[in-house]
Design an enzyme around this catalytic site. Structure first.
Site, PDB file in Angstrom:
ATOM      1  N   ASP A   1      24.364 -47.238  14.250  1.00 16.87           N
ATOM      2  CA  ASP A   1      24.611 -48.561  14.812  1.00 16.87           C
ATOM      3  C   ASP A   1      25.176 -48.433  16.239  1.00 16.87           C
ATOM      4  O   ASP A   1      24.656 -47.677  17.044  1.00 16.87           O
ATOM      5  CB  ASP A   1      25.540 -49.334  13.857  1.00 16.87           C
ATOM      6  CG  ASP A   1      25.723 -50.791  14.214  1.00 16.87           C
ATOM      7  OD1 ASP A   1      24.835 -51.603  13.885  1.00 16.87           O
ATOM      8  OD2 ASP A   1      26.737 -51.132  14.847  1.00 16.87           O
TER       9      ASP A   1
ATOM     10  N   GLU B   1      19.659 -45.886  11.300  1.00 16.92           N
ATOM     11  CA  GLU B   1      19.918 -47.272  11.686  1.00 16.92           C
ATOM     12  C   GLU B   1      20.498 -47.327  13.100  1.00 16.92           C
ATOM     13  O   GLU B   1      21.590 -47.859  13.339  1.00 16.92           O
ATOM     14  CB  GLU B   1      20.846 -47.940  10.672  1.00 16.92           C
ATOM     15  CG  GLU B   1      20.154 -48.335   9.384  1.00 16.92           C
ATOM     16  CD  GLU B   1      19.115 -49.441   9.594  1.00 16.92           C
ATOM     17  OE1 GLU B   1      19.505 -50.541   9.994  1.00 16.92           O
ATOM     18  OE2 GLU B   1      17.911 -49.196   9.362  1.00 16.92           O
TER      19      GLU B   1
ATOM     20  N   HIS C   1      21.314 -51.351   5.949  1.00 15.80           N
ATOM     21  CA  HIS C   1      21.859 -50.899   7.231  1.00 15.80           C
ATOM     22  C   HIS C   1      22.953 -49.851   7.064  1.00 15.80           C
ATOM     23  O   HIS C   1      22.910 -48.808   7.697  1.00 15.80           O
ATOM     24  CB  HIS C   1      22.401 -52.101   8.004  1.00 15.80           C
ATOM     25  CG  HIS C   1      22.883 -51.778   9.378  1.00 15.80           C
ATOM     26  ND1 HIS C   1      22.069 -51.221  10.346  1.00 15.80           N
ATOM     27  CD2 HIS C   1      24.110 -51.917   9.957  1.00 15.80           C
ATOM     28  CE1 HIS C   1      22.753 -51.048  11.473  1.00 15.80           C
ATOM     29  NE2 HIS C   1      24.001 -51.445  11.254  1.00 15.80           N
TER      30      HIS C   1
END
Length: 308
Positions: A115, A139, A282
């Site tokens: 992320d 992710e 995620h």
């Protein structure tokens, strides 16, 4: 869809946090210390939004058997300081760089990122390529040519709203939507009360939620914001060209990285190994920590450090 997440995930946070002064504020971090192997290389974990080092609690125990592990709470997140800054990408990058200079001034590192932490890690790696031994990621962020490339369906509407100066502040500051809506909806399994409370703790006060508002507004989508877009394009180009060993995880259906997107990168990245973990959205750390931890440990030993 069959849910194949792991049932042995622990909610316990087994690591003490250390504090270091950074740029007129401070950052807290996990430091497992050097194991008996006495290797000098370090595994550096960088979390994303809206989480903290708590995210790594079930992965670090795998990696720390052979390597020293460092995992900071990003500025404004976790137990780190919350100075009155804008929390733009450049601010986070400056604090992370200063943190690494203070804690790991000369060591070679293996970056383990996801992320927002992926963008910060890739950016630092592109600027310090001789210090990077390997990159493990999932992710991850990159320049998004369209909103559809970022996210589709109802989540796209939500992220468009996050980027509205009025509605976005209402959602993130007043309603704490990043913690109360985005986080639980990005994990396959239900988070426990203990886990939810741990993630809520840094943002109980509205005044602490500015970083949660700023991150979605810093995502480089359709060329905006121009300065962030430029930064992301540069490190993304480096990522595609670099020969540094890479370990790319993906899940189905995934959020930022679908199976289709993972295949695209596996065809274009150099010196890369791909691992599918099964069902996931995620925060794969919450559904598949055993898989992530064991695969990262094996890859570090066999590929990055060539101990086999």
């Amino acid at each position: 869809m069959a849910q194949s997440f792991e049932s042995n995930v622990s909610a316990e946070f087994p690591f003490p946090l250390t504090r270091v002064e950074v740029l007129e504020s401070y950052m807290t971090y996990i430091d497992t210390g050097a194991p008996q192997t006495n290797r000098q290389e370090v595994a550096l974990f960088i979390h994303g939004n809206p989480v903290s080092t708590y995210l790594w609690r079930n992965i670090i125990p795998h990696v720390s058997r052979n390597l020293r592990c460092i995992a900071p709470d990003l500025i404004g997140f976790g137990s780190s300081g919350k100075p009155p800054i804008l929390y733009r990408f450049r601010d986070h990058a400056a604090y992370l760089s200063a943190f690494i200079d203070a804690i790991l001034p000369n060591q070679k590192v293996i970056l383990i990122v996801q992320d927002w932490g992926s963008a910060l890690g890739f950016n630092w790696a592109a600027q310090n390529p001789t210090r990077v031994l390997g990159l493990a990621f999932w992710e991850f962020l990159r320049p998004f040519p369209t909103f559809d490339d970022l996210v589709r369906g109802p989540s796209q509407t939500l992220y468009r709203n996050f980027r509205d100066p009025v509605e976005g502040r209402k959602l993130t500051i007043e309603e704490n939507a990043m913690i109360e809506r985005v986080l639980p909806n990005a994990v396959m399994r239900p988070l426990t009360q203990v886990e939810n409370d741990a993630y809520r703790a840094p943002f109980l006060e509205k005044g602490a939620r500015e970083p949660l508002f700023r991150v979605p507004n810093e995502l480089p989508i359709e060329g905006q914001l121009a300065d962030v877009w430029d930064i992301f394009e540069k490190f993304h180009a480096w990522l595609l060209e670099s020969e540094v060993p890479k370990l790319l995880f993906w899940a189905k259906p995934g959020r930022l990285v679908t199976a289709e997107k993972a295949a695209w990168y596996l065809e274009r990245l150099r010196n890369v190994k791909g691992v599918g973990v099964g069902d996931g959205l995620h925060f794969l750390e919450e559904d598949h920590p055993q898989k992530l931890g064991t695969e990262i440990t094996r890859w570090i030993s066999e590929v990055v450090l060539n101990d086999s």
